[in-house]
Write a protein that holds these residues in place. Structure first.
Motif, PDB file in Angstrom:
ATOM      1  N   GLU A 453      -0.366 -34.383 -58.505  1.00  0.00           N
ATOM      2  CA  GLU A 453       1.036 -34.722 -58.748  1.00  0.00           C
ATOM      3  C   GLU A 453       1.805 -33.521 -59.275  1.00  0.00           C
ATOM      4  O   GLU A 453       1.355 -32.831 -60.199  1.00  0.00           O
ATOM      5  CB  GLU A 453       1.132 -35.883 -59.733  1.00  0.00           C
ATOM      6  CG  GLU A 453       2.542 -36.414 -59.896  1.00  0.00           C
ATOM      7  CD  GLU A 453       2.596 -37.687 -60.707  1.00  0.00           C
ATOM      8  OE1 GLU A 453       3.669 -38.333 -60.713  1.00  0.00           O
ATOM      9  OE2 GLU A 453       1.566 -38.044 -61.335  1.00  0.00           O
ATOM     10  N   ALA A 454       2.959 -33.276 -58.682  1.00  0.00           N
ATOM     11  CA  ALA A 454       3.774 -32.128 -59.061  1.00  0.00           C
ATOM     12  C   ALA A 454       5.242 -32.439 -58.821  1.00  0.00           C
ATOM     13  O   ALA A 454       5.594 -33.132 -57.864  1.00  0.00           O
ATOM     14  CB  ALA A 454       3.362 -30.892 -58.256  1.00  0.00           C
ATOM     15  N   ASP A 506       9.200 -27.338 -70.676  1.00  0.00           N
ATOM     16  CA  ASP A 506      10.427 -28.133 -70.603  1.00  0.00           C
ATOM     17  C   ASP A 506      10.873 -28.389 -69.161  1.00  0.00           C
ATOM     18  O   ASP A 506      11.764 -29.211 -68.924  1.00  0.00           O
ATOM     19  CB  ASP A 506      11.556 -27.425 -71.354  1.00  0.00           C
ATOM     20  CG  ASP A 506      11.451 -27.597 -72.859  1.00  0.00           C
ATOM     21  OD1 ASP A 506      10.552 -28.336 -73.311  1.00  0.00           O
ATOM     22  OD2 ASP A 506      12.256 -26.984 -73.582  1.00  0.00           O
ATOM     23  N   LEU A 507      10.274 -27.690 -68.214  1.00  0.00           N
ATOM     24  CA  LEU A 507      10.641 -27.847 -66.810  1.00  0.00           C
ATOM     25  C   LEU A 507       9.864 -29.004 -66.188  1.00  0.00           C
ATOM     26  O   LEU A 507       8.894 -29.499 -66.776  1.00  0.00           O
ATOM     27  CB  LEU A 507      10.359 -26.544 -66.057  1.00  0.00           C
ATOM     28  CG  LEU A 507      11.132 -25.312 -66.544  1.00  0.00           C
ATOM     29  CD1 LEU A 507      10.675 -24.067 -65.794  1.00  0.00           C
ATOM     30  CD2 LEU A 507      12.632 -25.523 -66.379  1.00  0.00           C
ATOM     31  N   PRO A 508      10.247 -29.446 -64.991  1.00  0.00           N
ATOM     32  CA  PRO A 508       9.516 -30.538 -64.343  1.00  0.00           C
ATOM     33  C   PRO A 508       8.023 -30.242 -64.248  1.00  0.00           C
ATOM     34  O   PRO A 508       7.614 -29.135 -63.903  1.00  0.00           O
ATOM     35  CB  PRO A 508      10.166 -30.612 -62.957  1.00  0.00           C
ATOM     36  CG  PRO A 508      11.549 -30.083 -63.163  1.00  0.00           C
ATOM     37  CD  PRO A 508      11.414 -29.004 -64.196  1.00  0.00           C
ATOM     38  N   ALA A 509       7.218 -31.241 -64.568  1.00  0.00           N
ATOM     39  CA  ALA A 509       5.764 -31.050 -64.658  1.00  0.00           C
ATOM     40  C   ALA A 509       5.158 -30.832 -63.283  1.00  0.00           C
ATOM     41  O   ALA A 509       5.396 -31.592 -62.342  1.00  0.00           O
ATOM     42  CB  ALA A 509       5.125 -32.257 -65.321  1.00  0.00           C
ATOM     43  N   SER A 510       4.343 -29.782 -63.183  1.00  0.00           N
ATOM     44  CA  SER A 510       3.678 -29.458 -61.921  1.00  0.00           C
ATOM     45  C   SER A 510       2.167 -29.533 -62.100  1.00  0.00           C
ATOM     46  O   SER A 510       1.668 -30.003 -63.122  1.00  0.00           O
ATOM     47  CB  SER A 510       4.106 -28.058 -61.462  1.00  0.00           C
ATOM     48  OG  SER A 510       3.592 -27.780 -60.176  1.00  0.00           O
ATOM     49  N   ALA A 511       1.449 -29.056 -61.097  1.00  0.00           N
ATOM     50  CA  ALA A 511      -0.002 -29.181 -61.084  1.00  0.00           C
ATOM     51  C   ALA A 511      -0.688 -28.144 -61.955  1.00  0.00           C
ATOM     52  O   ALA A 511      -1.815 -28.342 -62.395  1.00  0.00           O
ATOM     53  CB  ALA A 511      -0.513 -29.056 -59.642  1.00  0.00           C
ATOM     54  N   GLY A 512      -0.040 -27.013 -62.190  1.00  0.00           N
ATOM     55  CA  GLY A 512      -0.700 -25.921 -62.881  1.00  0.00           C
ATOM     56  C   GLY A 512      -1.582 -25.132 -61.939  1.00  0.00           C
ATOM     57  O   GLY A 512      -1.829 -25.514 -60.792  1.00  0.00           O
ATOM     58  N   SER A 522       2.645 -27.585 -55.752  1.00  0.00           N
ATOM     59  CA  SER A 522       3.961 -27.169 -56.245  1.00  0.00           C
ATOM     60  C   SER A 522       4.917 -26.851 -55.106  1.00  0.00           C
ATOM     61  O   SER A 522       6.109 -27.191 -55.173  1.00  0.00           O
ATOM     62  CB  SER A 522       3.823 -25.963 -57.172  1.00  0.00           C
ATOM     63  OG  SER A 522       3.283 -24.843 -56.498  1.00  0.00           O
ATOM     64  N   THR A 523       4.430 -26.213 -54.047  1.00  0.00           N
ATOM     65  CA  THR A 523       5.320 -25.924 -52.922  1.00  0.00           C
ATOM     66  C   THR A 523       5.702 -27.196 -52.176  1.00  0.00           C
ATOM     67  O   THR A 523       6.808 -27.291 -51.626  1.00  0.00           O
ATOM     68  CB  THR A 523       4.693 -24.915 -51.947  1.00  0.00           C
ATOM     69  OG1 THR A 523       3.425 -25.418 -51.483  1.00  0.00           O
ATOM     70  CG2 THR A 523       4.489 -23.557 -52.603  1.00  0.00           C
ATOM     71  N   SER A 524       4.812 -28.183 -52.180  1.00  0.00           N
ATOM     72  CA  SER A 524       5.160 -29.466 -51.564  1.00  0.00           C
ATOM     73  C   SER A 524       6.294 -30.132 -52.329  1.00  0.00           C
ATOM     74  O   SER A 524       7.224 -30.691 -51.733  1.00  0.00           O
ATOM     75  CB  SER A 524       3.933 -30.382 -51.518  1.00  0.00           C
ATOM     76  OG  SER A 524       2.970 -29.898 -50.606  1.00  0.00           O
ATOM     77  N   ALA A 525       6.231 -30.068 -53.656  1.00  0.00           N
ATOM     78  CA  ALA A 525       7.303 -30.643 -54.461  1.00  0.00           C
ATOM     79  C   ALA A 525       8.623 -29.934 -54.181  1.00  0.00           C
ATOM     80  O   ALA A 525       9.678 -30.572 -54.034  1.00  0.00           O
ATOM     81  CB  ALA A 525       6.944 -30.551 -55.946  1.00  0.00           C
ATOM     82  N   ALA A 526       8.574 -28.608 -54.098  1.00  0.00           N
ATOM     83  CA  ALA A 526       9.793 -27.849 -53.798  1.00  0.00           C
ATOM     84  C   ALA A 526      10.324 -28.186 -52.412  1.00  0.00           C
ATOM     85  O   ALA A 526      11.539 -28.324 -52.206  1.00  0.00           O
ATOM     86  CB  ALA A 526       9.512 -26.353 -53.914  1.00  0.00           C
ATOM     87  N   ALA A 527       9.421 -28.325 -51.440  1.00  0.00           N
ATOM     88  CA  ALA A 527       9.850 -28.654 -50.078  1.00  0.00           C
ATOM     89  C   ALA A 527      10.492 -30.035 -50.012  1.00  0.00           C
ATOM     90  O   ALA A 527      11.482 -30.246 -49.293  1.00  0.00           O
ATOM     91  CB  ALA A 527       8.649 -28.581 -49.134  1.00  0.00           C
ATOM     92  N   ALA A 575      18.290 -31.521 -56.416  1.00  0.00           N
ATOM     93  CA  ALA A 575      17.347 -32.598 -56.098  1.00  0.00           C
ATOM     94  C   ALA A 575      16.001 -32.285 -56.725  1.00  0.00           C
ATOM     95  O   ALA A 575      15.645 -31.120 -56.920  1.00  0.00           O
ATOM     96  CB  ALA A 575      17.202 -32.767 -54.589  1.00  0.00           C
ATOM     97  N   GLU A 576      15.273 -33.328 -57.048  1.00  0.00           N
ATOM     98  CA  GLU A 576      13.913 -33.168 -57.570  1.00  0.00           C
ATOM     99  C   GLU A 576      12.921 -33.684 -56.547  1.00  0.00           C
ATOM    100  O   GLU A 576      13.049 -34.804 -56.051  1.00  0.00           O
ATOM    101  CB  GLU A 576      13.713 -33.910 -58.891  1.00  0.00           C
ATOM    102  CG  GLU A 576      12.288 -33.719 -59.454  1.00  0.00           C
ATOM    103  CD  GLU A 576      12.047 -34.450 -60.760  1.00  0.00           C
ATOM    104  OE1 GLU A 576      11.666 -35.639 -60.695  1.00  0.00           O
ATOM    105  OE2 GLU A 576      12.234 -33.834 -61.829  1.00  0.00           O
ATOM    106  N   GLY A 577      11.927 -32.859 -56.233  1.00  0.00           N
ATOM    107  CA  GLY A 577      10.857 -33.269 -55.339  1.00  0.00           C
ATOM    108  C   GLY A 577       9.649 -33.706 -56.128  1.00  0.00           C
ATOM    109  O   GLY A 577       9.315 -33.120 -57.165  1.00  0.00           O
ATOM    110  N   HIS A 578       8.998 -34.745 -55.653  1.00  0.00           N
ATOM    111  CA  HIS A 578       7.836 -35.310 -56.343  1.00  0.00           C
ATOM    112  C   HIS A 578       6.689 -35.427 -55.340  1.00  0.00           C
ATOM    113  O   HIS A 578       6.691 -36.314 -54.482  1.00  0.00           O
ATOM    114  CB  HIS A 578       8.188 -36.679 -56.918  1.00  0.00           C
ATOM    115  CG  HIS A 578       7.073 -37.322 -57.688  1.00  0.00           C
ATOM    116  ND1 HIS A 578       7.070 -38.658 -58.043  1.00  0.00           N
ATOM    117  CD2 HIS A 578       5.917 -36.807 -58.183  1.00  0.00           C
ATOM    118  CE1 HIS A 578       5.978 -38.930 -58.711  1.00  0.00           C
ATOM    119  NE2 HIS A 578       5.261 -37.832 -58.805  1.00  0.00           N
TER     120      HIS A 578
END
Length: 738
Positions: A453-454, A506-512, A522-527, A575-578
């Motif tokens: 999840e990212a 503080d930024l949207p939580a990503s996978a690390g 993370s790139t999937s979330a951005a896409a 927009a926020e990608g999840h």
């Protein structure tokens, strides 16, 4: 390979399928490069802080027992020492991973391993803090430590609830006993350190009740929670920052004890505090890859097709920790064979904590499995590639699920052709150049691929530029660059018009950064965020989304080509990608694959091994950036060389102390050990892996690389070593006469 009809399907992500900017996939230079070479990029210990103090950890000098008393008077008398903290109930006796519960922070001073943190000395300078720490006198009640675990007689079996549970399929014993051919050998691998160039360090700063922690971490999402739990404060009061990280290799997936000590010391002194672990302290205070003992059994029919495959392993962990090295992880889906016995057992010891290090499972597991496949092929009279080819499964031999993209056979073919495999003499010890014996070896590479999840926020600014924000980290892997490429490609922007902001809790939580899932997730979330923006732009143009093309800062649809700045009309779009695992994730097997080829020269007089050249051919789905992907794979291959020839963290069986806890004696591959290395890709976008179509890269290069070197050494010398690393003392006795 599985038929296409058998594969689960889903709609491909429109935003990347229709992209025409041609930024993605190219070998773009790392955007953070100039900041790093000019010193503008600041690592945790380098972040400026007015009136900062420096802390040095006090560590245990026994391997088991309990602290009876600590005399701090001599430490407090050192000029410059401000505080000696040994009695705060929140002081951690060990590091905690971001995924562990708060009770992982141990109270009191029971000693579980040599080098365990006991306190911190805080001073005006690092030198004064170090001297003060050395002067803390500790009286111990020495206990009887378990420093030499017997991996042949493990303490416990790993339960079915483990990350990689035991696998028992069909009647292994019956298939084994009735097979035409049986192979049964045991291998061992030693402890490996995840020794990154940047030490584990933290700067802690309090502003009222709010804590800011600058620390060298691979993952942001859980770090603030772990620190808040340790300090028993609300997570909203904790902010962690890691915009630049100088390597991690798994060791920085945990919040280190230095971070908690720094936060406690900063609170007590009322000043910012920097704490850094020395290289020797890192050997104990940061988790390592544990030693393993692996029994590999391969049973085949008369044609060399596997009917039973056994990979039974034992590994080590200290009391109170549940992580188990997933040794047979790569074996689960790699080769055919209906009957399977894949297990791991655990021995407990007074060793420092073991944890996930680059390529957990596959790094150790392939060292044994891929040497075993080479040895079994020779006994069967088969070429090692042909043996693997005959046992390439059509679906997962363990659970019957179809594969995503799997180009392993193509990796073999291209690698063999490019490397000149047909020139290899299958009879070992036959090729000489003076005193040097020459040999070739190969091995398969595999790394499981995950979708984690990212979230990422993308904002298309009124001036036509874009900003992407996520708490993802860049540990030298190229995160800044690939996120830029994804957004530039998806929104049709020049590369210089995309800003990337990462490494902030503080930024949207990503996978690390870890597990090779960071880039794809993370790139999937951005896409996904970009797709929402593209839909908004299409609506503003009055066009159908499928008819919209974004290129060079313009939107093109309905025979119109309009600048994005004009379409936005002075209003930014955000927009926020999840990204997260979907039904397709559990419906198929997703992995990255590859084939390693190595040529070595072994001195027939001294046993010295020189790797002369290597080639790796890899299937990683969509290649996001050819330059950074190559760099990651090449680095993994160099680690494979070091793992097979050098790396061996040795524990003194009397005391539990590492004999070689620094780079003076723990040997890694240096420039002179790294030969010319070629990296190639067989690219096929994996639309089942994630929205970016990319599979894991970072850990794949380390999987199987060492085995290719070991197999080449055997081909050169006829000496088969199964207790790694392959050092010259293990070769000398078996070398043929000069």
């Amino acid at each position: 390979m599985a038929d296409q009809e058998q594969r689960p399907t889903r709609d491909r992500l429109t935003v990347l399928d229709r992209a025409v900017q041609h930024v993605l996939g190219k070998g773009v230079d790392r955007t953070d490069g100039p900041a790093k070479v000019t010193g503008e990029a600041r690592y945790a210990f380098e972040v400026p802080a007015d009136d900062a103090l420096y802390g040095c950890l006090v560590t245990a000098t026994i391997g088991a027992g309990r602290v009876e008393a600590m005399d701090c008077k001599a430490a407090e008398a050192v000029p410059g020492v401000v505080a000696v903290i040994t009695d705060d109930p929140r002081l951690p006796a060990d590091m905690v991973t971001s995924m562990q519960a708060p009770d992982a922070w141990r109270l009191g001073h029971d000693i579980h391993f040599f080098g365990q943190a006991l306190g911190v000395v805080v001073a005006e300078s690092w030198e004064a803090a170090r001297e003060g720490a050395a002067r803390v006198a500790v009286r111990y009640a020495v206990g009887e430590g378990r420093f030499d675990p017997d991996l042949a007689a493990p303490d416990e079996e790993v339960p079915a609830t483990a990350f990689v549970p035991p696998i028992h399929k069909d009647d292994f014993d019956d298939a084994w006993l009735n097979a035409e051919f049986q192979y049964d050998e045991t291998f061992s691998t030693p402890i490996h350190f995840p020794a990154a160039m940047e030490p584990h360090a933290t700067l802690a700063v309090w502003d009222g009740d709010a804590l800011t922690v600058h620390s060298s971490l691979q993952s942001m999402a859980g770090s603030a929670k772990a620190i808040a739990s340790a300090l028993d404060i609300d997570v909203e009061r904790v902010r962690t920052l890691s915009p630049f990280v100088g390597g991690g290799f798994g060791g920085k997936t945990s919040v280190g004890s230095e971070a908690i000590y720094a936060a406690i010391a900063a609170r007590e002194t009322g000043r910012p505090v920097k704490v850094i672990q020395s290289r020797r302290q890192i050997a104990y205070g940061v988790h390592h890859r544990p030693a393993t003992r692996q029994r590999v059994r391969i049973a085949t029919d008369r044609n060399g097709r596997i009917v039973a495959l056994g990979h039974n392993n034992a590994t080590v962990q200290r009391d109170g920790r549940n992580f188990v090295e997933p040794v047979h992880f790569g074996t689960i889906h790699l080769y055919g064979g209906a009957a399977r016995s894949l297990t791991t057992s655990l021995s407990r010891a007074n060793h420092p904590t073991s944890g996930a290090v680059r390529s957990p499972g596959e790094a150790s597991g392939t060292m044994a499995l891929e040497v075993a496949m080479d040895e079994a092929a020779e006994r069967l009279g088969l070429d090692p590639i042909e043996f693997r080819r005959r046992n390439e499964p059509q679906v997962s031999p363990t659970n019957g699920k179809p594969f995503g993209t799997r180009k392993l056979l193509q990796c073999y073919d291209e690698g063999a052709s490019a490397f000149g495999w047909n020139r290899r003499n299958p009879n070992p010890g036959q090729q000489r150049e003076g005193d040097w014996l020459i040999g070739m070896g190969m091995a398969a590479a595999v790394r499981g691929n995950f979708t984690v999840e990212a979230r990422a926020t993308v904002r298309l600014e009124t001036d036509g530029s874009a900003t992407v924000e996520t708490d993802m980290t860049d540990i030298g892997t190229g995160t800044y660059t690939i996120l830029m490429q994804i957004v530039a490609e998806a929104l049709g922007l020049p590369a210089e018009q995309v800003k990337v902001v990462i490494g902030d809790s503080d930024l949207p939580a990503s996978a690390g950064s870890g597990g090779s899932f960071g880039a794809g997730s993370s790139t999937s979330a951005a896409a996904l965020a970009c797709e929402q923006i593209a839909q908004t732009i299409a609506a503003k143009m009055g066009a159908a989304r499928e008819n919209l093309t974004l290129q060079d800062g313009h939107a093109i649809a309905e025979n119109r080509r309009v600048p994005l700045t004009e379409i936005l009309g002075g209003e930014a779009v955000e927009a926020e990608g999840h990204a997260k695992a979907g039904d397709h994730t559990s419906a198929h097997v997703s992995s990255s694959y590859g084939a390693h080829f190595a040529e070595v020269a072994v001195n027939a007089v001294t046993g010295e091994v020189r790797v002369r050249r290597m080639l790796g051919v890899f299937d990683v789905g969509r290649v996001l950036n050819r330059k950074t992907a190559r760099s990651q794979l090449l680095g993994g291959m160099v680690w494979g060389i070091g793992s097979m020839l050098h790396e061996d963290a040795i524990i003194d069986k009397r005391t539990g102390q590492f004999v070689n806890p620094d780079f003076g004696e723990y040997h890694v591959a240096a420039h002179a050990d790294a030969p010319p290395i070629e990296v190639r890709f067989i690219e096929e976008i994996d639309d089942l892996a994630n929205e970016a179509g990319a599979k894991g890269v970072g850990e794949l290069g380390n999987s199987g690389a060492g085995a290719a070197v070991a197999n080449a050494i055997y081909n050169a010398t006829g000496v088969r070593v199964r207790d790694f690393p392959v050092t010259l003392d293990k070769l000398l006795a078996g070398l043929p006469p000069v």
